[in-house]
Design an enzyme around this catalytic site. Sequence first.
Site, PDB file in Angstrom:
ATOM      1  N   GLY A 169     -14.009  16.370  32.925  1.00  8.67           N
ATOM      2  CA  GLY A 169     -15.192  17.215  33.083  1.00  8.67           C
ATOM      3  C   GLY A 169     -16.413  16.794  32.294  1.00  8.67           C
ATOM      4  N   ASN A 178     -18.840  14.974  33.468  1.00  6.09           N
ATOM      5  CA  ASN A 178     -19.991  15.164  34.368  1.00  6.09           C
ATOM      6  C   ASN A 178     -20.375  16.636  34.442  1.00  6.09           C
ATOM      7  OD1 ASN A 178     -21.026  12.630  35.786  1.00  6.09           O
ATOM      8  ND2 ASN A 178     -18.798  12.363  35.875  1.00  6.09           N
ATOM      9  N   ARG A 213      -3.473  21.213  53.891  1.00  2.00           N
ATOM     10  CA  ARG A 213      -4.769  20.949  53.263  1.00  2.00           C
ATOM     11  C   ARG A 213      -5.795  21.985  53.706  1.00  2.00           C
ATOM     12  NH1 ARG A 213      -6.066  15.181  55.028  1.00  2.00           N
ATOM     13  NH2 ARG A 213      -8.026  15.696  54.054  1.00  2.00           N
ATOM     14  N   ARG A 219      -9.221  15.444  45.250  1.00  2.00           N
ATOM     15  CA  ARG A 219      -8.615  15.782  46.535  1.00  2.00           C
ATOM     16  C   ARG A 219      -9.615  15.474  47.640  1.00  2.00           C
ATOM     17  NH1 ARG A 219      -3.553  16.082  45.745  1.00  2.00           N
ATOM     18  NH2 ARG A 219      -3.325  17.090  47.754  1.00  2.00           N
ATOM     19  N   HIS A 269     -19.547   8.976  42.227  1.00  2.00           N
ATOM     20  CA  HIS A 269     -18.515   7.935  42.325  1.00  2.00           C
ATOM     21  C   HIS A 269     -18.856   6.787  41.378  1.00  2.00           C
ATOM     22  CE1 HIS A 269     -15.311   5.638  44.170  1.00  2.00           C
ATOM     23  NE2 HIS A 269     -16.125   4.597  44.165  1.00  2.00           N
TER      24      HIS A 269
END
Length: 208
Positions: free
Chosen positions: A13, A15, A66, A92, A110
């Site tokens: 965490g 970010n 999902r 996920r 990313h």
Amino acid sequence: MSLALGVLVSGSGTNLQAILDASQAGALDVDVRVVISNRPDAKALERAARAGVQTAVVPHGAFETREAFDDELIATLRRHDCEWIVLAGFMRVLTPRFLRAFAERIVNIHPALLPAFPGTRAQQQALDYGVKITGCTVHFVDEGVDTGPVIAQRALTIQDADDLDSLTRRLLELEHALLVEVLGWLAAGRVHVESRPGQRPKVRVRPA
Ligand code: GRF
């Protein structure tokens, strides 16, 4: 316009912390309404609680499909009136159902210069390949893995002395700054997606 944010996390965490710090310092006009983790032990949950932000755990293993997992995420985000979603180390892959629920309002960070090195272990992929420049990307989320329209990127030079730890640390610093900057653009309504038939959608950022 303050962005009503839901932040999805799975891990440490940092970010998320950058968002919380910028918001608390008055440098970023966002309201983090809830932080949701799919893992109960995510350190990100402690960071949220320390900042007085509501948290929820939605353990993916407790759902048969999902879609059922995503339905619970959507319901939790809606309960907290979230309008924008940030994936900040969320491990996920979301289903089309989730993407439709928050269409063009989901961003991901990313640790590579997409389209290079998508998926997991992007820093190690860059080291293994031997590239000399890597970086980070903030992009809108689409149905693929790290394939959505790029909003912004920052680059750094890989040093011969870099190993996974040093590169990961240096990239995280870039990530924190870039994510906060992009959220500021979004809060200011400066980000637009241009769609032309037969082409990838392109993101344009209006000057301040
Ligand atoms: C970051 O490298 C992010 O780019 C990736 O997962 C990592 C999360 O780190 N998607 P943190 O949990 O924000 O510290």
